[in-house]
Design an enzyme around this catalytic site. Structure first.
Site, PDB file in Angstrom:
ATOM      1  N   MET A  45      -5.401  34.338 -16.979  1.00  0.00           N
ATOM      2  CA  MET A  45      -6.815  34.095 -16.661  1.00  0.00           C
ATOM      3  C   MET A  45      -7.250  32.849 -17.428  1.00  0.00           C
ATOM      4  O   MET A  45      -7.949  32.920 -18.435  1.00  0.00           O
ATOM      5  CB  MET A  45      -7.657  35.309 -17.042  1.00  0.00           C
ATOM      6  CG  MET A  45      -7.216  36.590 -16.342  1.00  0.00           C
ATOM      7  SD  MET A  45      -8.423  37.919 -16.506  1.00  0.00           S
ATOM      8  CE  MET A  45      -8.335  38.222 -18.281  1.00  0.00           C
ATOM      9  N   ASP A  46      -6.800  31.686 -16.959  1.00  0.00           N
ATOM     10  CA  ASP A  46      -6.947  30.456 -17.719  1.00  0.00           C
ATOM     11  C   ASP A  46      -8.240  29.717 -17.366  1.00  0.00           C
ATOM     12  O   ASP A  46      -8.645  29.682 -16.207  1.00  0.00           O
ATOM     13  CB  ASP A  46      -5.756  29.538 -17.432  1.00  0.00           C
ATOM     14  CG  ASP A  46      -5.729  28.338 -18.348  1.00  0.00           C
ATOM     15  OD1 ASP A  46      -6.019  28.512 -19.543  1.00  0.00           O
ATOM     16  OD2 ASP A  46      -5.428  27.241 -17.872  1.00  0.00           O
TER      17      ASP A  46
END
Length: 216
Positions: free
Chosen positions: A1-2
């Site tokens: 979840m960048d």
């Protein structure tokens, strides 16, 4: 979840607000996938390498993770509606006692669910997963695969990397090496990800499967 931190900086927010936006994004993506009857969703919530960040950020993120995950497991919410089993994958011994206990409670609460799987990888790296499996299995490939943390999940069909970054960042590298895994990079930061990013990915994956079936 960048992209949580870059999202926060872009909008002149505190970093913690970016992480909060990330969990809102998780709920949005998870609901979308469950409505499409996706059997398994795996998220990279926290890398072992992230422990090198400031203590304040690490503590804030851990507290936020356990709180938000507890929220989505409440009565009548997504997890219950879709009968989802939550598994926390990673070096859980690195977590503090409070966070580890809360995550284990969530796993226990959903252990009997068989509608879908949500794998939460925290704290996780592929190198740690693969070295741990190798220590148990040696050179036996079948035994090795059975000792991976994802052994109870279906094969990886699609890997989505957000923030327009073209690297794995030590995530599911063994699983993504399968020839049928479709890898897609999207430009959106994780808190911004939604249907407009996910639908093209799914359509491209379906198109690829269709093309492969014709060629075979």
């Amino acid at each position: 979840m960048d992209g949580n931190r870059r999202f926060a900086r872009l909008h002149n927010m505190q970093i913690s607000k970016g992480h909060e936006g990330g969990f809102i994004g998780l709920r949005r993506v998870l609901e979308f996938c469950l409505r499409l009857n996706v059997r398994c969703v795996s998220i990279y919530a926290f890398s072992i390498e992230n422990f090198s960040r400031s203590q304040d950020e690490v503590s804030s993120l851990m507290d936020l993770a356990s709180t938000k995950l507890d929220e989505i497991c409440q009565h009548g919410d997504l997890i219950e509606q879709h009968n989802v089993r939550i598994s926390v994958l990673g070096a859980k011994q690195l977590l503090n006692d409070e966070v580890r206990s809360k995550l284990e409670m969530i796993e226990k609460r959903t252990a009997g669910n068989d509608g879908a799987i949500l794998n939460i990888c925290m704290p996780y790296t592929s190198r740690d997963e693969m070295s741990s499996a190798m220590q148990v299995s040696g050179s036996d490939k079948k035994v090795y695969q059975k000792n991976l943390m994802t052994a109870n999940s279906p094969p990886l069909d699609i890997l989505i990397r957000t923030s327009g970054v073209n690297r794995f960042s030590d995530y599911l590298m063994w699983q993504a090496s399968h020839q049928n895994t479709f890898i897609q990079v999207v430009d959106a930061f994780w808190p911004d990800i939604g249907i407009s990013e996910l639908v093209p990915v799914l359509l491209n994956w379906q198109r690829l499967k269709w093309s492969n079936s014709l060629s075979n």
